[in-house]
Design a protein around this motif. Sequence first.
Motif, short mmCIF file in Angstrom:
data_model
loop_
_atom_site.label_atom_id
_atom_site.label_comp_id
_atom_site.label_asym_id
_atom_site.label_seq_id
_atom_site.Cartn_x
_atom_site.Cartn_y
_atom_site.Cartn_z
N ALA A 52 32.95 6.34 77.78
CA ALA A 52 33.97 7.20 78.37
C ALA A 52 33.77 8.64 77.89
O ALA A 52 33.31 8.88 76.78
CB ALA A 52 35.36 6.71 77.99
N VAL A 53 34.13 9.60 78.71
CA VAL A 53 34.02 11.02 78.37
C VAL A 53 35.29 11.45 77.65
O VAL A 53 36.39 11.30 78.17
CB VAL A 53 33.81 11.87 79.64
N VAL A 54 35.13 11.97 76.42
CA VAL A 54 36.28 12.46 75.65
C VAL A 54 36.49 13.92 76.00
O VAL A 54 35.60 14.75 75.79
CB VAL A 54 36.04 12.29 74.14
N ARG A 55 37.64 14.25 76.53
CA ARG A 55 37.93 15.62 76.92
C ARG A 55 38.68 16.33 75.80
O ARG A 55 39.67 15.83 75.30
CB ARG A 55 38.75 15.64 78.21
N HIS A 56 38.15 17.50 75.40
CA HIS A 56 38.78 18.27 74.34
C HIS A 56 39.65 19.37 74.96
O HIS A 56 39.31 19.95 75.99
CB HIS A 56 37.72 18.91 73.44
N LEU A 57 40.77 19.62 74.31
CA LEU A 57 41.65 20.68 74.78
C LEU A 57 40.95 22.03 74.65
O LEU A 57 40.15 22.24 73.73
CB LEU A 57 42.95 20.68 73.97
N PRO A 58 41.22 22.97 75.55
CA PRO A 58 40.62 24.29 75.43
C PRO A 58 41.08 25.00 74.17
O PRO A 58 42.18 24.73 73.65
CB PRO A 58 41.11 25.01 76.70
N ILE A 59 40.25 25.89 73.67
CA ILE A 59 40.57 26.63 72.45
C ILE A 59 41.44 27.83 72.81
O ILE A 59 41.12 28.59 73.72
CB ILE A 59 39.28 27.10 71.75
N GLY A 60 42.53 28.01 72.10
CA GLY A 60 43.43 29.13 72.37
C GLY A 60 42.78 30.47 72.09
O GLY A 60 41.73 30.57 71.46
N ASP A 61 43.43 31.52 72.57
CA ASP A 61 42.87 32.87 72.45
C ASP A 61 43.03 33.47 71.06
O ASP A 61 42.34 34.43 70.72
CB ASP A 61 43.54 33.81 73.47
N SER A 62 43.93 32.96 70.26
CA SER A 62 44.20 33.57 68.96
C SER A 62 43.12 33.23 67.95
O SER A 62 42.40 32.22 68.07
CB SER A 62 45.55 33.10 68.42
N ALA A 63 43.01 34.08 66.93
CA ALA A 63 42.06 33.82 65.85
C ALA A 63 42.42 32.54 65.11
O ALA A 63 41.54 31.77 64.71
CB ALA A 63 42.04 35.00 64.88
N GLU A 64 43.72 32.31 64.94
CA GLU A 64 44.16 31.11 64.24
C GLU A 64 43.73 29.84 64.98
O GLU A 64 43.28 28.86 64.37
CB GLU A 64 45.69 31.10 64.08
N ALA A 65 43.85 29.87 66.31
CA ALA A 65 43.45 28.70 67.10
C ALA A 65 41.95 28.45 67.00
O ALA A 65 41.50 27.29 66.92
CB ALA A 65 43.85 28.91 68.56
N LEU A 66 41.17 29.51 66.98
CA LEU A 66 39.73 29.36 66.88
C LEU A 66 39.33 28.82 65.50
O LEU A 66 38.46 27.94 65.39
CB LEU A 66 39.04 30.70 67.15
N VAL A 67 39.95 29.33 64.46
CA VAL A 67 39.64 28.84 63.11
C VAL A 67 39.99 27.36 63.00
O VAL A 67 39.23 26.57 62.43
CB VAL A 67 40.40 29.66 62.05
N LYS A 68 41.13 26.97 63.55
CA LYS A 68 41.52 25.56 63.52
C LYS A 68 40.50 24.70 64.26
O LYS A 68 40.12 23.61 63.81
CB LYS A 68 42.91 25.37 64.13
N ALA A 69 40.04 25.19 65.41
CA ALA A 69 39.06 24.44 66.19
C ALA A 69 37.75 24.29 65.41
O ALA A 69 37.11 23.24 65.43
CB ALA A 69 38.81 25.15 67.52
N LEU A 70 37.36 25.34 64.70
CA LEU A 70 36.14 25.28 63.89
C LEU A 70 36.29 24.24 62.78
O LEU A 70 35.39 23.45 62.52
CB LEU A 70 35.84 26.65 63.30
N ARG A 71 37.43 24.25 62.14
CA ARG A 71 37.66 23.32 61.03
C ARG A 71 37.81 21.88 61.52
O ARG A 71 37.46 20.94 60.81
CB ARG A 71 38.91 23.75 60.26
N ASP A 72 38.32 21.72 62.74
CA ASP A 72 38.50 20.38 63.30
C ASP A 72 37.22 19.83 63.93
O ASP A 72 37.20 18.69 64.39
CB ASP A 72 39.61 20.39 64.36
N GLY A 73 36.18 20.65 63.98
CA GLY A 73 34.92 20.18 64.55
C GLY A 73 34.89 20.18 66.07
O GLY A 73 34.16 19.39 66.68
N HIS A 74 35.68 21.04 66.70
CA HIS A 74 35.67 21.14 68.16
C HIS A 74 34.24 21.46 68.63
O HIS A 74 33.60 22.37 68.09
CB HIS A 74 36.63 22.23 68.62
#
Length: 224
Positions: A24-46
């Motif tokens: 099955a294809v796992v769909r990831h939520l889009p990354i938000g525009d804020s710096a905080e959202a991007l840092v969280k995505a990096l740490r979560d392994g997006h």
Amino acid sequence: MSTHPSLSTVPPSPSPAPRPARGAVVRHLPIGDSAEALVKALRDGHPHAAATLYDRYAAHVRRVLARTLGVDHELDDALQDSFVQALRGVARLEEPRRLQAWLTSVAVFTARGLIRRRARRRWLALSSPERLAEREAPMASSEDREALRATYAILDTLKADDRIAFALRTIDGMTLEEVAAACGCSLATAKRRIKRAEQRFVARARRHPTLAAWLETGDRWRTR
């Protein structure tokens, strides 16, 4: 009378979250525009976080490197190294909202290392004129190109820390506070580095015909 609740009043145990079926294809939520959202995505392994970091900040990091290194055939390698270091260190970033400022300091650290390696192997020359012509703005005059070459030739003679602080303040136009943050030093230290570099730069520039004329066109370094 029994005090035990009836079976009908006992809430059912939560069912475990279903696992995606094999293939099955796992769909990831889009990354938000804020710096905080991007840092969280990096740490979560997006899976798209690293590419998003590069897309959003590559131009800024490249500009910082170009201001400190000048026209340089190792600029692309320095840009890549900066993002490699950023991806390794993002878990230690204490204030995600200051992501861009932190990336500036990573770029400065990368540039400092490159300048010091060159000093150790006594390689302080600029790129060849042919390579310089490839990277300069096509509308730049021959006088502008000569001034650019002369400017970075002088910067190559300065200590790495002084050169970087001077370039960020004078060429990139950062505030003193931004320079201090990027260089990881106190405001007083940043001021001393800039002043020391400025004195040496101006003294050498006055001996170069093109730069001497350029200095006289402004009020800051004009001969009194």
